[in-house]
Design an enzyme around this catalytic site. Sequence first.
Site, short mmCIF file in Angstrom:
data_model
loop_
_atom_site.label_atom_id
_atom_site.label_comp_id
_atom_site.label_asym_id
_atom_site.label_seq_id
_atom_site.Cartn_x
_atom_site.Cartn_y
_atom_site.Cartn_z
N CYS A 93 77.50 28.50 29.79
CA CYS A 93 78.09 28.12 31.08
C CYS A 93 79.59 27.83 30.97
CB CYS A 93 77.36 26.93 31.67
SG CYS A 93 75.63 27.28 31.99
N HIS A 98 82.28 24.37 37.05
CA HIS A 98 81.07 25.15 36.84
C HIS A 98 79.98 24.55 37.72
CE1 HIS A 98 77.49 26.81 35.29
NE2 HIS A 98 77.13 25.73 34.62
N ASN A 106 73.04 27.97 39.77
CA ASN A 106 73.86 27.96 38.55
C ASN A 106 73.92 29.40 38.02
OD1 ASN A 106 74.87 27.78 35.96
ND2 ASN A 106 73.67 25.97 35.41
N1 ACO Z 1 59.90 20.90 41.34
C1 ACO Z 1 59.16 19.78 41.44
N2 ACO Z 1 59.04 18.89 40.44
C2 ACO Z 1 59.70 19.14 39.30
C3 ACO Z 1 60.49 20.30 39.14
C4 ACO Z 1 60.55 21.20 40.21
N3 ACO Z 1 61.29 22.33 40.17
N4 ACO Z 1 61.03 20.28 37.91
C5 ACO Z 1 60.61 19.14 37.31
N5 ACO Z 1 59.80 18.48 38.14
C6 ACO Z 1 59.12 17.21 37.91
C7 ACO Z 1 58.91 16.92 36.46
O1 ACO Z 1 57.76 17.58 35.97
C8 ACO Z 1 58.75 15.42 36.46
O2 ACO Z 1 57.46 15.11 36.88
P1 ACO Z 1 56.66 13.87 36.20
O3 ACO Z 1 57.48 12.66 36.57
O4 ACO Z 1 55.33 13.94 36.86
O5 ACO Z 1 56.66 14.14 34.73
C9 ACO Z 1 59.71 14.98 37.58
O6 ACO Z 1 59.95 16.15 38.38
C10 ACO Z 1 61.02 14.46 37.07
O7 ACO Z 1 61.50 15.36 36.06
P2 ACO Z 1 62.87 15.14 35.35
O8 ACO Z 1 63.12 16.28 34.40
O9 ACO Z 1 62.92 13.77 34.80
O10 ACO Z 1 63.85 15.25 36.61
P3 ACO Z 1 65.36 14.96 36.69
O11 ACO Z 1 65.64 13.97 37.72
O12 ACO Z 1 66.00 14.77 35.34
O13 ACO Z 1 65.91 16.36 37.28
C11 ACO Z 1 67.07 18.28 36.49
C12 ACO Z 1 65.76 17.55 36.54
C13 ACO Z 1 67.44 18.70 37.90
C14 ACO Z 1 66.92 19.53 35.62
C15 ACO Z 1 68.14 17.33 35.90
O14 ACO Z 1 67.73 16.80 34.69
C16 ACO Z 1 69.44 17.99 35.71
O15 ACO Z 1 70.14 18.30 36.66
N6 ACO Z 1 69.86 18.23 34.45
C17 ACO Z 1 71.05 18.95 34.17
C18 ACO Z 1 70.62 20.28 33.75
C19 ACO Z 1 71.44 21.38 34.29
O16 ACO Z 1 72.03 21.38 35.33
N7 ACO Z 1 71.45 22.41 33.48
C20 ACO Z 1 72.11 23.59 33.83
C21 ACO Z 1 72.55 24.26 32.62
S1 ACO Z 1 73.69 23.30 31.76
C22 ACO Z 1 74.98 23.28 32.62
O17 ACO Z 1 75.25 24.21 33.32
C23 ACO Z 1 75.83 22.07 32.56
#
Ligand code: ACO
Length: 323
Positions: free
Chosen positions: A113, A250, A280
């Site tokens: 990214c 980004h 993304n």
């Molecule tokens: N739909 C519904 N529920 C979901 C989904 C989905 N698509 N994905 C995960 N869940 C659930 C999980 O299973 C979990 O359920 P549980 O509590 O029963 O176990 C719950 O939602 C919470 O999951 P978390 O992973 O803790 O959710 P979080 O609030 O951290 O959000 C996310 C996840 C959006 C990926 C977040 O961590 C994030 O934004 N991380 C940054 C990652 C990113 O943007 N990466 C891109 C590439 S890197 C870059 O470009 C910088």
Amino acid sequence: MRRSVVRGIGSYLPAKAVTNNDLAAIVDTSDEWIVERTGIRQRHIAAEGETTCDLAVAAARAALDNAGMSAADIDLIVLATSTPDNTFPATATSVQAALGMTHGAAFDVQAVCSGFVYALSVADAMLKAGTAERALVIGAETFSRILDWSDRTTCVLFGDGAGALVLEAQEGEGTLDDRGVLATKLHSDGRYKDKLYVDGGPSSTKTVGYLRMEGREVFKHAVVNIASVMAETLEMVGMSADQVDWVVPHQANKRILDSTAKRFGISEDKVVLTVDRHGNTSAASIPLALDVAVKDGRIKKGDVILMEAMGGGFTWGAALVRW
Ligand code: ACO
């Protein structure tokens, strides 16, 4: 002093837009969850047979048109991608051939990214050194091809697209009033390579593999690293945050962008946001966002733009450009 001045910009999105509700039909997710956690409402997905090179060529042609140039004027192509058409040759050489260019040099840069910021930094250094005169700097991705479409934690986040800049070496005064790239700063820290990676490759599994990510870990590092490299880049030239007209980040996740803006101390209305429409798109997201803000009249000639990114590796970086 030679400066790498932006002469043109262009982008391309595949025709097919996929909404969150469309994804809810294939994995256990909802529009509400995706919007609340990421800000994403839709993403574009490449058609069957439409490759990263095709997207890159469309963006490059648009950027050349915008610059009033043809491929004959370009002597360098630096293409940032993690989803090349083939393991080799570099997708940049396929772009070169499609544009009808038989001179100059073309190669790919792989920093996930952060790829566009890395490619911009490399092209700027080559133009400044006199290695080339006019460069196409492209970010192009088809992340849809490396997603595990049964994994709701990753497949809802990404999209396909491409964006390109035409940079030209011009003599500047060597002051901050010069147009062009004013500073770039790159970082990486391979200790975190397992937090965001693809679980395949030619030398390990002999397969392409799928994207895997520890979302929370990535989030935590992203906010800290991005805010710090933005400050570091401004410090390199003695500028302050209030001299920046637009932050073009980004587009990973709206919550990352909001938290970073807050930590960096810049108002949210100075941050160009396209993650809602594009998802993304990895290395393509910055030039795609730049193109939106240039075309809608927000970014004007002479504006100071701060671009930033973080991605797998981890890699991160920023680029300060007077448009
Ligand atoms: N739909 C519904 N529920 C979901 C989904 C989905 N698509 N994905 C995960 N869940 C659930 C999980 O299973 C979990 O359920 P549980 O509590 O029963 O176990 C719950 O939602 C919470 O999951 P978390 O992973 O803790 O959710 P979080 O609030 O951290 O959000 C996310 C996840 C959006 C990926 C977040 O961590 C994030 O934004 N991380 C940054 C990652 C990113 O943007 N990466 C891109 C590439 S890197 C870059 O470009 C910088």
